[in-house]
Write a protein that holds these residues in place. Structure first.
Motif, PDB file in Angstrom:
ATOM      1  N   LYS A   5       0.802  -1.224   0.000  1.00 35.60           N
ATOM      2  CA  LYS A   5       0.000   0.000   0.000  1.00 35.60           C
ATOM      3  C   LYS A   5       0.833   1.272   0.000  1.00 35.60           C
ATOM      4  O   LYS A   5       0.666   2.148  -0.860  1.00 35.60           O
ATOM      5  CB  LYS A   5      -0.930  -0.007   1.218  1.00 35.60           C
ATOM      6  N   SER A   6       1.739   1.409   0.963  1.00 31.12           N
ATOM      7  CA  SER A   6       2.516   2.638   1.071  1.00 31.12           C
ATOM      8  C   SER A   6       3.353   2.873  -0.173  1.00 31.12           C
ATOM      9  O   SER A   6       3.442   4.003  -0.677  1.00 31.12           O
ATOM     10  CB  SER A   6       3.420   2.585   2.313  1.00 31.12           C
ATOM     11  N   ASN A   7       3.969   1.811  -0.688  1.00 35.32           N
ATOM     12  CA  ASN A   7       4.805   1.947  -1.881  1.00 35.32           C
ATOM     13  C   ASN A   7       3.983   2.386  -3.090  1.00 35.32           C
ATOM     14  O   ASN A   7       4.382   3.287  -3.835  1.00 35.32           O
ATOM     15  CB  ASN A   7       5.502   0.623  -2.184  1.00 35.32           C
ATOM     16  N   HIS A  41      -4.820  -1.492  -4.013  1.00 32.76           N
ATOM     17  CA  HIS A  41      -4.415  -0.251  -3.357  1.00 32.76           C
ATOM     18  C   HIS A  41      -4.775   0.985  -4.177  1.00 32.76           C
ATOM     19  O   HIS A  41      -4.720   2.103  -3.653  1.00 32.76           O
ATOM     20  CB  HIS A  41      -2.918  -0.275  -3.088  1.00 32.76           C
ATOM     21  N   LEU A  42      -5.174   0.781  -5.428  1.00 35.72           N
ATOM     22  CA  LEU A  42      -5.559   1.910  -6.280  1.00 35.72           C
ATOM     23  C   LEU A  42      -7.068   2.139  -6.304  1.00 35.72           C
ATOM     24  O   LEU A  42      -7.539   3.075  -6.958  1.00 35.72           O
ATOM     25  CB  LEU A  42      -5.085   1.650  -7.717  1.00 35.72           C
ATOM     26  N   GLU A  43      -7.829   1.323  -5.573  1.00 37.23           N
ATOM     27  CA  GLU A  43      -9.287   1.361  -5.684  1.00 37.23           C
ATOM     28  C   GLU A  43      -9.877   2.737  -5.436  1.00 37.23           C
ATOM     29  O   GLU A  43     -10.806   3.159  -6.132  1.00 37.23           O
ATOM     30  CB  GLU A  43      -9.904   0.340  -4.716  1.00 37.23           C
ATOM     31  N   PRO A  47      -1.477   6.180 -16.278  1.00 36.53           N
ATOM     32  CA  PRO A  47      -1.186   4.809 -15.849  1.00 36.53           C
ATOM     33  C   PRO A  47       0.278   4.626 -15.451  1.00 36.53           C
ATOM     34  O   PRO A  47       1.166   5.377 -15.867  1.00 36.53           O
ATOM     35  CB  PRO A  47      -1.529   3.974 -17.083  1.00 36.53           C
ATOM     36  N   ILE A  48       0.525   3.608 -14.654  1.00 38.71           N
ATOM     37  CA  ILE A  48       1.880   3.250 -14.230  1.00 38.71           C
ATOM     38  C   ILE A  48       2.574   2.502 -15.373  1.00 38.71           C
ATOM     39  O   ILE A  48       2.032   1.547 -15.917  1.00 38.71           O
ATOM     40  CB  ILE A  48       1.835   2.351 -12.984  1.00 38.71           C
ATOM     41  N   ASP A  75      -6.281   2.185 -17.840  1.00 38.88           N
ATOM     42  CA  ASP A  75      -6.275   3.405 -17.017  1.00 38.88           C
ATOM     43  C   ASP A  75      -5.292   3.285 -15.851  1.00 38.88           C
ATOM     44  O   ASP A  75      -4.872   4.298 -15.290  1.00 38.88           O
ATOM     45  CB  ASP A  75      -7.677   3.688 -16.474  1.00 38.88           C
ATOM     46  N   GLN A  76      -4.946   2.055 -15.510  1.00 42.74           N
ATOM     47  CA  GLN A  76      -4.052   1.832 -14.374  1.00 42.74           C
ATOM     48  C   GLN A  76      -2.628   1.477 -14.800  1.00 42.74           C
ATOM     49  O   GLN A  76      -1.657   1.836 -14.121  1.00 42.74           O
ATOM     50  CB  GLN A  76      -4.606   0.710 -13.489  1.00 42.74           C
TER      51      GLN A  76
END
Length: 430
Positions: free
Chosen positions: A129-131, A163-165, A172-173, A206-207
């Motif tokens: 999550k944090s990363n 974690h992107l919800e 996007p990454i 999109d992600q």
């Protein structure tokens, strides 16, 4: 296109004093950028030992040798920043043509971003999550920041998505699907797995943005016998890409194909250059240790490459790292101790190798037959000739093996000229 150089001016304003390892205890606080004004010289014993130094002439030599190789072979470079974790050296690498910088952890990414590195490859899995959230926040805040990470499973994709919800992404990454080798480190093992991961990425535009393929050949089983597994591994990667549907990358401006550590980059480069697909291919090496090379494992790998008629590396890097220490004790014939140990030098890929001796007031003397055979936290055990003329107080210069675990032991490293005048200094951020 190379990535622009970065702003290291704030580092030069860092205040050092006698609490800093390598700085004389009586020194009043001063800015790193003013270190040349101290007129310190290592051989005059102006600085406390042990001391790791960077040789300016060899740093420059290595940079130009590798730049010539990259230019002659139409290759790009994103040197692995974990080797030095020194933004000042990142800046030099970028100024010498590096396309970007490679990181292994999000913490390393954060250091690079703090000093303005604008293109980063996380040659590792993005998990947690944090990363994930810190990375996306940085991408959202800076449209000029280009980022790519490795992905090797649908589980990892789903971990990131979870974690992107509730997060808004401005874009996007960037993702490179990592291909691994059986029995090796991370990465998908088979063509079918790679295709499934690519399909999952393409289903979430999109992600994620599928940008190419990532690899690391330095952890393949069997390398202790020969370099043959690298050829087989590279061929597998080329086969997977060749079988990838054109629709997976047809909309890309370029396809990134990255590998090449510090030992077999020439093999990877030659194999990867053969890839022909419908979009331009950027063959991106991630070699990090070239910047300093060493007197041990890296030098051995370079010599093996030059001696192999099937390899494509004929140049030679020069070791730019040296560690100086005192002879502190000669308690019995044939045994000596130096004032350095595991806290000061790497020991994971071979122990340091004494190769120069200097006696204050007398000058350079023959180092003789000697080898370091063990280290404690602050001691190095040296096997000597029984009639050795070493004396307590002699200054011993040792080469190291494995730069990655040398830099992490020093926050401050002086840069010296060939006369050992201190002309500059770098800081590390581990």
């Amino acid at each position: 296109m190379t990535s622009s150089a970065i702003d290291v001016a704030p580092i030069l304003e860092t205040i050092l004093d006698g609490r800093t390892k390598g700085i004389p205890a009586t020194t009043a606080p001063f800015a790193l950028g003013d270190i040349a004004d101290k007129n310190w010289n290592v051989l005059r014993e102006d600085m406390p030992l042990p001391l790791m130094v960077l040789k300016r002439s060899n740093l420059d030599y290595n940079a130009h040798v590798f730049l010539d190789y990259l230019s002659a072979n139409s290759l790009s470079l994103a040197p692995h920043g974990k080797t030095t974790m020194s933004p000042q050296l990142f800046d030099e690498q970028l100024r010498h043509g590096a396309w970007g910088v490679t990181a292994a952890t999000i913490n390393q990414v954060q250091v690079m971003r703090h000093y303005g590195v604008s293109r980063i490859v996380l040659a590792n899995q993005l998990v947690g999550k944090s990363n994930v959230l810190s990375l996306v926040a940085d991408m959202n805040s800076d449209p000029g920041f280009e980022f790519f990470c490795f992905v090797d499973s649908i589980d990892q994709i789903e971990n990131i998505q979870r974690h992107l919800e509730n997060t808004v992404q401005s874009r996007p990454i960037g993702v490179l699907v990592e291909i691994g080798a059986s029995g090796g480190r991370t990465g998908v093992r088979h063509k079918e797995q790679a295709m499934a991961v690519i399909k999952a990425l393409r289903a979430a535009p999109d992600q994620f943005s599928f940008c190419g393929i990532g690899a690391f050949e330095g952890a393949i089983p069997g390398l202790e016998q020969s370099a043959t597994p690298v050829n087989d591994y590279a061929d597998l990667i080329i086969e997977i890409i060749s079988d990838t549907p054109q629709s997976a990358y047809a909309d890309l401006d370029e396809f990134i194909l990255t590998g090449g550590g510090s030992s077999y980059f020439d093999i990877i480069a030659e194999r990867f250059k053969t890839l022909k697909i419908s979009v331009p291919v950027r063959v991106l090496l991630r070699s990090g240790c070239y910047v300093t090379n060493d007197h041990g494992a890296c030098r051995t790998a370079q010599e093996e490459a030059r001696q192999d008629p099937n390899r494509h590396w004929n140049s030679e890097f020069r070791p730019a790292l040296e560690v100086w220490s005192y002879v502190q004790s000669l308690p019995e014939p044939g045994l000596g101790f130096l004032t350095m140990g595991k806290r000061d030098v790497p020991f994971d890929a071979g122990l340091p190798m004494p190769f120069k001796r200097y006696r204050p007031g007398a000058g350079f003397l023959d180092v003789g037959e000697c080898d370091i055979f063990s280290t404690n936290d602050q001691h190095a055990y040296v096997r000597l000739e029984r009639d050795s003329d070493w004396k307590v107080g002699d200054m011993i210069c040792s080469g190291i093996s494995h730069p990655c675990t040398a830099f992490d032991k020093w926050r401050f490293i002086p840069v010296v000229n060939d006369e050992y005048d201190v002309i500059d200094g770098v800081l590390t951020f581990f």
